[in-house]
Structure formats: C-alpha cells, structure tokens
Design a protein around this motif. Sequence first.
Motif, mmCIF file in Angstrom:
data_model
loop_
_atom_site.group_PDB
_atom_site.id
_atom_site.type_symbol
_atom_site.label_atom_id
_atom_site.label_comp_id
_atom_site.label_asym_id
_atom_site.label_seq_id
_atom_site.Cartn_x
_atom_site.Cartn_y
_atom_site.Cartn_z
ATOM 1 N N MET A 1 51.244 -31.202 -61.699
ATOM 2 C CA MET A 1 50.682 -32.492 -61.396
ATOM 3 C C MET A 1 51.811 -33.515 -61.359
ATOM 4 S SD MET A 1 47.054 -33.679 -62.969
ATOM 5 C CE MET A 1 47.647 -34.184 -64.551
ATOM 6 N N ALA A 2 52.727 -33.351 -60.434
ATOM 7 C CA ALA A 2 53.840 -34.278 -60.293
ATOM 8 C C ALA A 2 53.354 -35.592 -59.723
ATOM 9 C CB ALA A 2 54.890 -33.656 -59.382
ATOM 10 N N MET A 6 50.090 -36.469 -57.294
ATOM 11 C CA MET A 6 48.993 -37.307 -57.781
ATOM 12 C C MET A 6 48.687 -38.413 -56.779
ATOM 13 S SD MET A 6 49.422 -37.666 -61.880
ATOM 14 C CE MET A 6 51.146 -38.059 -61.955
ATOM 15 N N ALA A 25 48.399 -40.588 -68.513
ATOM 16 C CA ALA A 25 49.744 -40.184 -68.939
ATOM 17 C C ALA A 25 50.105 -40.833 -70.277
ATOM 18 C CB ALA A 25 50.765 -40.549 -67.869
ATOM 19 N N GLY A 30 52.595 -38.316 -71.756
ATOM 20 C CA GLY A 30 53.334 -37.779 -70.620
ATOM 21 C C GLY A 30 53.350 -36.260 -70.543
ATOM 22 N N ASN A 31 52.576 -35.609 -71.377
ATOM 23 C CA ASN A 31 52.529 -34.149 -71.396
ATOM 24 C C ASN A 31 51.596 -33.668 -70.286
ATOM 25 O OD1 ASN A 31 51.704 -31.448 -71.970
ATOM 26 N ND2 ASN A 31 52.337 -31.700 -74.103
ATOM 27 N N ARG A 32 52.163 -33.132 -69.215
ATOM 28 C CA ARG A 32 51.374 -32.717 -68.045
ATOM 29 C C ARG A 32 50.370 -31.614 -68.389
ATOM 30 N NH1 ARG A 32 52.090 -37.028 -65.008
ATOM 31 N NH2 ARG A 32 54.163 -37.221 -64.166
ATOM 32 N N ASP A 33 50.776 -30.677 -69.224
ATOM 33 C CA ASP A 33 49.841 -29.608 -69.603
ATOM 34 C C ASP A 33 48.636 -30.183 -70.352
ATOM 35 O OD1 ASP A 33 51.411 -27.612 -68.464
ATOM 36 O OD2 ASP A 33 52.506 -27.249 -70.334
ATOM 37 N N GLU A 35 47.505 -33.233 -70.004
ATOM 38 C CA GLU A 35 46.717 -33.951 -69.002
ATOM 39 C C GLU A 35 45.731 -33.011 -68.323
ATOM 40 O OE1 GLU A 35 49.115 -36.017 -66.129
ATOM 41 O OE2 GLU A 35 50.214 -37.110 -67.679
ATOM 42 N N VAL A 36 46.229 -31.865 -67.908
ATOM 43 C CA VAL A 36 45.377 -30.883 -67.233
ATOM 44 C C VAL A 36 44.263 -30.426 -68.168
ATOM 45 C CG1 VAL A 36 45.332 -28.544 -66.261
ATOM 46 C CG2 VAL A 36 47.153 -30.139 -65.602
#
Length: 120
Positions: A1-2, A6, A25, A30-33, A35-36
């Motif tokens: 999810m860059a 997005m 975020a 800021g942890n993308r994992d 977020e998902v």
Amino acid sequence: MAPSSMARVSGRAGPEAPIDLVQLATNTLGNRDLEVQVLHLFKSQSSTTLERLACETDQAARLDLVHTLKGSARAIGAEKVADVCENLEGRMHSSSEAGTEGLIAAVDEANRYIRDLLEG
C-alpha cells in the motif's frame, strides 16, 4: 500500500475519500502491515455490525453497536461513517424508530474504498 498506489484508489485519496489515509497512517504509526490488518478488521466488523443492527430489537444493544462502530470508524479515518454513527446515536436516544439507511450507505462506500485499496 505505497502512497502512489493509495492515490490511485478510485481517483479519491484526498479529503473527499471515505477514509482519511493520513489519519490511518498516523493511527497505525506508519506501519503498512498494521494498516492492512485494521482495514480488513473494519471491513469485517462493520458488515457484521450492520447485520446485527438489522436483527437487534433491544435499544441499548443497538446503541452499543452504533457507538462501537463509530469508534472503529474514527480509528481508521472513516470520518463520514463516524459522523453518521454519531448522528444516528442522537436520533436513537429520542426515537426507537431511527433508520439506518444512511449508515448502511456510508459503510458500503467505505468498504468499497477499502476493497479497492487492498485489491488495487
């Protein structure tokens, strides 16, 4: 999810988007994992909550469901859903006949956006 992916989601990644990605975020550090994970969790929880809300007859339980959904929505930056929940809570305090159509529409919009975000 860059960030670049997005921005492409349904052409909506700014203030008009159903989910504030900056808020998401911030809340996930800021942890993308993460977020998902929380987006998947919201999508599942919100759908289940709407199903339970449709079947629930106890007013206190209905209020709890809406209140919980409001908190979950705020946590992922789904302010429209949270605002609709807050409005519905107010109407539910004065009437047991408060309709949930607006909430259903807001949740559907947010969940479509999440699906596009995660699958896009």
